[in-house]
Design a protein around this motif. Structure first.
Motif, PDB file in Angstrom:
ATOM      1  N   ARG A 143       0.857  -1.193   0.000  1.00  0.00           N
ATOM      2  CA  ARG A 143       0.000   0.000   0.000  1.00  0.00           C
ATOM      3  C   ARG A 143       0.889   1.237   0.000  1.00  0.00           C
ATOM      4  NH1 ARG A 143      -3.117   3.349   3.708  1.00  0.00           N
ATOM      5  NH2 ARG A 143      -1.947   2.494   5.453  1.00  0.00           N
ATOM      6  N   VAL A 144       0.651   2.130  -0.949  1.00  0.00           N
ATOM      7  CA  VAL A 144       1.443   3.348  -1.101  1.00  0.00           C
ATOM      8  C   VAL A 144       0.597   4.532  -0.636  1.00  0.00           C
ATOM      9  CG1 VAL A 144       2.781   4.780  -2.675  1.00  0.00           C
ATOM     10  CG2 VAL A 144       2.613   2.301  -3.072  1.00  0.00           C
ATOM     11  N   SER A 145       1.120   5.278   0.342  1.00  0.00           N
ATOM     12  CA  SER A 145       0.411   6.449   0.864  1.00  0.00           C
ATOM     13  C   SER A 145       1.331   7.656   0.811  1.00  0.00           C
ATOM     14  CB  SER A 145      -0.041   6.222   2.315  1.00  0.00           C
ATOM     15  OG  SER A 145      -0.902   5.106   2.403  1.00  0.00           O
ATOM     16  N   VAL A 146       0.734   8.800   0.512  1.00  0.00           N
ATOM     17  CA  VAL A 146       1.469  10.069   0.513  1.00  0.00           C
ATOM     18  C   VAL A 146       0.752  11.015   1.457  1.00  0.00           C
ATOM     19  CG1 VAL A 146       2.319  11.997  -0.871  1.00  0.00           C
ATOM     20  CG2 VAL A 146       2.265   9.702  -1.853  1.00  0.00           C
ATOM     21  N   ASN A 147       1.469  11.451   2.485  1.00  0.00           N
ATOM     22  CA  ASN A 147       0.907  12.339   3.512  1.00  0.00           C
ATOM     23  C   ASN A 147      -0.347  11.753   4.142  1.00  0.00           C
ATOM     24  OD1 ASN A 147       2.952  14.196   2.983  1.00  0.00           O
ATOM     25  ND2 ASN A 147       1.725  15.299   1.481  1.00  0.00           N
ATOM     26  N   GLY A 148      -0.338  10.436   4.331  1.00  0.00           N
ATOM     27  CA  GLY A 148      -1.435   9.761   5.003  1.00  0.00           C
ATOM     28  C   GLY A 148      -2.571   9.329   4.104  1.00  0.00           C
ATOM     29  N   ASP A 149      -2.568   9.727   2.835  1.00  0.00           N
ATOM     30  CA  ASP A 149      -3.636   9.364   1.901  1.00  0.00           C
ATOM     31  C   ASP A 149      -3.136   8.266   0.959  1.00  0.00           C
ATOM     32  OD1 ASP A 149      -5.301  11.359   2.949  1.00  0.00           O
ATOM     33  OD2 ASP A 149      -4.393  12.867   1.640  1.00  0.00           O
ATOM     34  N   GLN A 150      -3.909   7.172   0.876  1.00  0.00           N
ATOM     35  CA  GLN A 150      -3.516   6.071   0.001  1.00  0.00           C
ATOM     36  C   GLN A 150      -3.640   6.502  -1.455  1.00  0.00           C
ATOM     37  OE1 GLN A 150      -4.991   2.127   0.970  1.00  0.00           O
ATOM     38  NE2 GLN A 150      -5.300   1.676  -1.204  1.00  0.00           N
ATOM     39  N   VAL A 151      -2.570   6.241  -2.229  1.00  0.00           N
ATOM     40  CA  VAL A 151      -2.576   6.637  -3.637  1.00  0.00           C
ATOM     41  C   VAL A 151      -2.473   5.442  -4.572  1.00  0.00           C
ATOM     42  CG1 VAL A 151      -1.601   8.915  -3.155  1.00  0.00           C
ATOM     43  CG2 VAL A 151      -0.060   6.998  -3.609  1.00  0.00           C
ATOM     44  N   ILE A 156       5.508  13.030   3.166  1.00  0.00           N
ATOM     45  CA  ILE A 156       5.860  11.726   3.724  1.00  0.00           C
ATOM     46  C   ILE A 156       5.294  10.641   2.814  1.00  0.00           C
ATOM     47  CG2 ILE A 156       5.612  10.154   5.675  1.00  0.00           C
ATOM     48  CD1 ILE A 156       5.473  12.527   7.511  1.00  0.00           C
ATOM     49  N   VAL A 157       6.196   9.852   2.223  1.00  0.00           N
ATOM     50  CA  VAL A 157       5.800   8.716   1.386  1.00  0.00           C
ATOM     51  C   VAL A 157       5.937   7.457   2.242  1.00  0.00           C
ATOM     52  CG1 VAL A 157       6.226   7.442  -0.735  1.00  0.00           C
ATOM     53  CG2 VAL A 157       6.650   9.914  -0.648  1.00  0.00           C
ATOM     54  N   GLU A 158       4.854   6.708   2.361  1.00  0.00           N
ATOM     55  CA  GLU A 158       4.826   5.530   3.235  1.00  0.00           C
ATOM     56  C   GLU A 158       4.450   4.289   2.434  1.00  0.00           C
ATOM     57  OE1 GLU A 158       2.376   3.815   7.134  1.00  0.00           O
ATOM     58  OE2 GLU A 158       1.866   5.746   6.242  1.00  0.00           O
ATOM     59  N   LEU A 159       5.246   3.240   2.609  1.00  0.00           N
ATOM     60  CA  LEU A 159       4.936   1.931   2.040  1.00  0.00           C
ATOM     61  C   LEU A 159       4.597   0.986   3.184  1.00  0.00           C
ATOM     62  CD1 LEU A 159       7.894   1.548  -0.498  1.00  0.00           C
ATOM     63  CD2 LEU A 159       5.664   2.613  -0.885  1.00  0.00           C
ATOM     64  N   SER A 160       3.564   0.191   3.031  1.00  0.00           N
ATOM     65  CA  SER A 160       3.199  -0.758   4.085  1.00  0.00           C
ATOM     66  C   SER A 160       2.752  -2.068   3.458  1.00  0.00           C
ATOM     67  CB  SER A 160       2.085  -0.189   4.971  1.00  0.00           C
ATOM     68  OG  SER A 160       0.915   0.063   4.216  1.00  0.00           O
ATOM     69  N   ILE A 161       3.039  -3.157   4.154  1.00  0.00           N
ATOM     70  CA  ILE A 161       2.656  -4.497   3.709  1.00  0.00           C
ATOM     71  C   ILE A 161       1.913  -5.183   4.842  1.00  0.00           C
ATOM     72  CG2 ILE A 161       4.529  -4.753   2.041  1.00  0.00           C
ATOM     73  CD1 ILE A 161       6.111  -6.275   4.130  1.00  0.00           C
ATOM     74  N   PRO A 162       1.018  -6.117   4.523  1.00  0.00           N
ATOM     75  CA  PRO A 162       0.283  -6.823   5.586  1.00  0.00           C
ATOM     76  C   PRO A 162       1.191  -7.822   6.300  1.00  0.00           C
ATOM     77  CG  PRO A 162      -0.289  -7.722   3.444  1.00  0.00           C
ATOM     78  CD  PRO A 162       0.582  -6.531   3.172  1.00  0.00           C
ATOM     79  N   GLY A 163       0.823  -8.161   7.516  1.00  0.00           N
ATOM     80  CA  GLY A 163       1.569  -9.159   8.271  1.00  0.00           C
ATOM     81  C   GLY A 163       1.343 -10.558   7.722  1.00  0.00           C
ATOM     82  N   GLY A 164       2.378 -11.390   7.778  1.00  0.00           N
ATOM     83  CA  GLY A 164       2.271 -12.765   7.313  1.00  0.00           C
ATOM     84  C   GLY A 164       1.939 -13.724   8.446  1.00  0.00           C
ATOM     85  N   GLU A 165       1.629 -14.939   8.095  1.00  0.00           N
ATOM     86  CA  GLU A 165       1.287 -15.961   9.085  1.00  0.00           C
ATOM     87  C   GLU A 165       2.523 -16.300   9.918  1.00  0.00           C
ATOM     88  OE1 GLU A 165      -0.517 -20.529   9.302  1.00  0.00           O
ATOM     89  OE2 GLU A 165      -0.321 -19.466   7.387  1.00  0.00           O
ATOM     90  N   GLY A 166       2.376 -16.235  11.226  1.00  0.00           N
ATOM     91  CA  GLY A 166       3.484 -16.551  12.119  1.00  0.00           C
ATOM     92  C   GLY A 166       4.603 -15.531  12.092  1.00  0.00           C
ATOM     93  N   GLU A 167       4.314 -14.332  11.600  1.00  0.00           N
ATOM     94  CA  GLU A 167       5.360 -13.314  11.494  1.00  0.00           C
ATOM     95  C   GLU A 167       5.775 -12.821  12.870  1.00  0.00           C
ATOM     96  OE1 GLU A 167       6.302  -9.186   9.022  1.00  0.00           O
ATOM     97  OE2 GLU A 167       4.259  -9.976   9.116  1.00  0.00           O
ATOM     98  N   LEU A 168       7.064 -12.535  13.000  1.00  0.00           N
ATOM     99  CA  LEU A 168       7.627 -12.117  14.276  1.00  0.00           C
ATOM    100  C   LEU A 168       7.042 -10.800  14.757  1.00  0.00           C
ATOM    101  CD1 LEU A 168       9.807 -12.709  16.434  1.00  0.00           C
ATOM    102  CD2 LEU A 168      11.420 -11.438  15.017  1.00  0.00           C
ATOM    103  N   THR A 169       6.983  -9.807  13.894  1.00  0.00           N
ATOM    104  CA  THR A 169       6.456  -8.490  14.254  1.00  0.00           C
ATOM    105  C   THR A 169       6.081  -7.743  12.988  1.00  0.00           C
ATOM    106  OG1 THR A 169       6.967  -6.377  15.336  1.00  0.00           O
ATOM    107  CG2 THR A 169       8.781  -7.489  14.232  1.00  0.00           C
ATOM    108  N   ASP A 170       5.166  -6.785  13.099  1.00  0.00           N
ATOM    109  CA  ASP A 170       4.838  -5.926  11.956  1.00  0.00           C
ATOM    110  C   ASP A 170       5.486  -4.559  12.103  1.00  0.00           C
ATOM    111  OD1 ASP A 170       3.416  -4.843  14.028  1.00  0.00           O
ATOM    112  OD2 ASP A 170       1.454  -4.972  13.051  1.00  0.00           O
TER     113      ASP A 170
END
Length: 682
Positions: free
Chosen positions: A215-223, A247-261
């Motif tokens: 997910r790509v967000s710029v200044n808090g808004d998903q683009v 502020i350009v933010e990239l985020s990915i969902p957590g995976g199964e059994g993932e240590l931390t997000d």
């Protein structure tokens, strides 16, 4: 008890050497010629020499010193994942218990990674903390070191400097699974409104394959949302929306059994830079203040100015042939039809309708404002006359209609109550006294029922500067043509450059001049919040930390229309700040710090340095290894932690017994001399 003999000569060494040489010569001569009593004389000389050297028997009482062992405990943010904090505390307690059985060791426990400074939390620097803990310890007393960490250490040296075994106990579990994302390429600057090329990569520990949604967000808004294969470099293109920080933010969902997000987001700060702003300045006629606006706009390197002055209106006919005129024809169609949307601001400076512009073009200008353009009317007497632009279709974009009055009387321009808080006029130099510390003006134009915000007033509290929003655009109206008096220094002049520049940049939507604005920034581990508002009060700001906790930060007044607040925060990362209907983002600490990159527990990073020092690496899940004292360069071997013991000691007391002092020394000397006299006297 430590017995030793020391000499405390009764004479200085030059005299002693001379005496010893003389006695040695006499003894050797006597022995060589076999004179009577030569042997006894030599013994007597030895006794005299011993008395002169004054030997002293010393009995020293010494206390053995302890070897210093440093225990460096990793308290960085990655150590808060899962059970690592509990493992660390339990391991430290067991280490203390084991060392309590060895009185020859002095334990120094140093915790690192929890300092107040952001730099201390950026990286896990255990070896730096180790050097600091042993800085005041002589090398002979260093017994070794023990590190309790998850293994993610960022200052591992090629050759440890302490010269003693270093051991590492690793928290966490083997084969942990974790995803993380980071920018591969992130330019620091970008042109507002233009595409910016970036790139990123998704990395997964534990052998995970496949693709993930980014997910790509710029200044808090998903683009955008992109599908990215794990481990592959991916291109990214964004459009820089605003001037200043983005502020350009990239985020990915957590995976199964993932240590931390915690590392499932990556941040890039991009400073938006405007291309040169294009301003169209149309002067209706030459006048004393015509060059004030021109000089101001030409001095601004970020402004491209197009300036026209109407010197020859259509009704002026003096018989001059057209082919002999040197004036440039006013390109009305090109400016107001074909390229009107290329301008960021249009200024009408004492302009009146003289059929230079077709009546339809005023409607184009009004639509330009409604669609997001900016218009400034610097009004003179013509605005109150019959040829006022208020009598054209532009009327829909104007914030006020003229009453027909032109007031020719001296007055001090003053800020209204609203103007004291408005960013355009707040803090104008000279405005905080009565009368203001600037020169007077002598003419103003009357208007009726102004819309928008009146931020300056003229004689009899009549509106002088009106700012208004029309659709998506903005309009300003300065109801006097006397601002040039400030530029010329009349009666001390005034802040004409400051005022005119603010008006122009507010109309062109400069973010710093917005009436309602919320900004925040991180300085060290302090989050600073600034609220700009036209209201009398500002409610406390609501802050969401990177881990999802909610904080409330009160905002205190810091001048008219300005409220500020700050808070010491515990985490590095992206904070969400809200106040009323406004939202903003702020990053505290370094961007994408190594501490929040790879957080998987590992022994591979510290193992080379530890093994080179003669230490061992073990996981705490297998228990704390036994401790073995070592002497010299011996090695513990096996799975035990060896620590060196020192032979250093400290002197507590000394007993002195002179060997030739008192009656014993006197008796020996008398016996030697008497024997020599007796033998030689026979």
């Amino acid at each position: 008890m430590n017995w030793s003999v020391s000499f405390e000569p009764l004479l200085s060494w030059p005299w002693l050497i001379a005496a010893f040489v003389l006695m040695a010569v006499l003894a050797v001569v006597g022995l060589f010629f076999r004179t009577r009593g030569a042997l006894i004389r030599a013994v007597a000389f030895v006794a005299i020499a011993g008395a002169l050297l004054n030997p002293v028997l010393l009995d020293e009482e010494r206390e053995a010193l302890k070897s210093v062992v440093a225990v460096v405990v990793d308290r960085s943010q990655s150590q808060e994942i899962g059970p690592r904090t509990a493992q660390t505390d339990q391991t430290l307690a067991q280490v203390r218990e084991k060392f309590a059985r060895f009185p020859q060791f002095d334990l120094r426990v140093v915790e690192t990674g929890k300092g107040d400074a952001a730099d201390e939390r950026t990286e896990t620097r255990l070896f730096g903390a180790l050097d600091g803990a042993l800085r005041d310890v002589p090398e002979s007393r260093v017994g070794g070191a023990l590190m309790i960490t998850d293994g993610q250490v960022h200052d591992v040296p090629a050759n440890p400097s302490i010269g003693a075994p270093i051991h590492a106990l690793i928290t966490g579990e083997e084969n942990e699974r974790d995803r993380r994302i980071h920018f591969e390429e992130a330019p620091r600057f970008g042109i507002v409104g233009k595409p910016l090329d970036m790139s990123y990569r998704v990395v997964a520990a534990g052998g995970e394959q496949g693709t993930v949604d980014v997910r790509v967000s710029v200044n808090g808004d998903q683009v955008a949302v992109q599908s990215a294969p794990i481990g592959q470099r991916m291109p990214l293109q964004i459009t820089v929306p605003n001037a200043g920080r983005n502020i350009v933010e990239l985020s990915i969902p957590g995976g199964e059994g993932e240590l931390t997000d915690m590392n499932n987001r990556a941040i890039a700060l991009v400073d938006g830079i405007r291309e040169n702003l294009r301003v169209l300045l149309v002067s209706g006629e030459p006048h004393a203040g015509e060059r004030t606006w021109r000089n101001l706009l030409k001095s601004d390197a970020s402004v491209d100015l197009v300036h026209f002055t109407i010197l020859r209106p259509p009704e002026k006919q003096d018989g001059t042939p057209i082919n002999e005129l040197s004036l440039i024809a006013f390109p009305t169609r090109e400016l107001f039809v074909e390229k009107i949307n290329d301008f960021d601001l249009i200024i009408f400076d004492r302009y009146q309708h003289r059929d230079v512009l077709p009546i339809l073009y005023y409607d184009y200008i009004a639509q330009y404002v409604e669609n997001g353009g900016a218009l400034l009317v610097a009004a003179g007497p013509e605005y109150a006359g019959e040829q006022s632009i208020a009598q054209t279709p532009l009327i829909g974009a104007l914030p006020a209609l003229p009453t027909g009055e032109v007031l020719d009387e001296p007055f001090f321009p003053r800020l209204t109550t609203l103007g004291q808080r408005h960013p355009v006029t707040r803090g104008l130099e000279g405005a905080n006294t009565e009368p203001p510390r600037w020169g007077r003006w002598f003419r103003s134009i009357g208007i009726d029922r102004p819309e928008g915000e009146t931020v300056m007033k003229g004689p009899n509290d009549r509106p002088l500067l009106v700012l208004d929003r029309k659709g998506e655009g903005r309009v300003g109206m300065l109801l006097s043509d006397q601002g040039w008096l400030w530029a010329r220094g009349f009666e001390g002049g005034g802040p004409d450059v400051q005022l005119y520049r603010r008006i122009a940049h507010w109309l062109m939507k400069e973010p710093e001049l917005e009436e309602e604005r919320l900004t925040a920034d991180g300085r060290g581990m302090v989050l600073e919040i600034n609220r700009q508002t036209m209201a009398d009060q500002a409610q406390p700001a609501q802050v969401i930390t990177p881990s999802g906790k909610v904080l409330t930060v009160p905002l205190a007044a810091d001048g008219p229309g300005m409220f500020r607040g700050s808070a010491q925060v515990p985490e590095i990362g992206l904070y969400q700040i809200g106040n009323g209907d406004l939202r903003t983002l702020a990053h505290v600490g370094p961007i994408n710090a190594p501490e929040f990159g790879d957080v998987v527990s590992t022994a591979d990073i510290v193992r080379p340095a530890v093994e080179k020092s003669g230490g061992i690496v073990e996981r705490v899940s297998a228990g704390v290894p036994d401790i073995m004292p070592l002497r010299g360069n011996a090695s513990a071997g096996g799975e035990r932690m060896g620590f060196r013991t020192t032979g250093d000691s400290v002197l507590k007391s000394v007993d002195r017994v002179p060997l030739f002092g008192g009656f014993l020394g006197l008796g020996v000397l008398l016996l030697a001399l008497g024997s020599m006299w007796y033998r030689e006297g026979r």
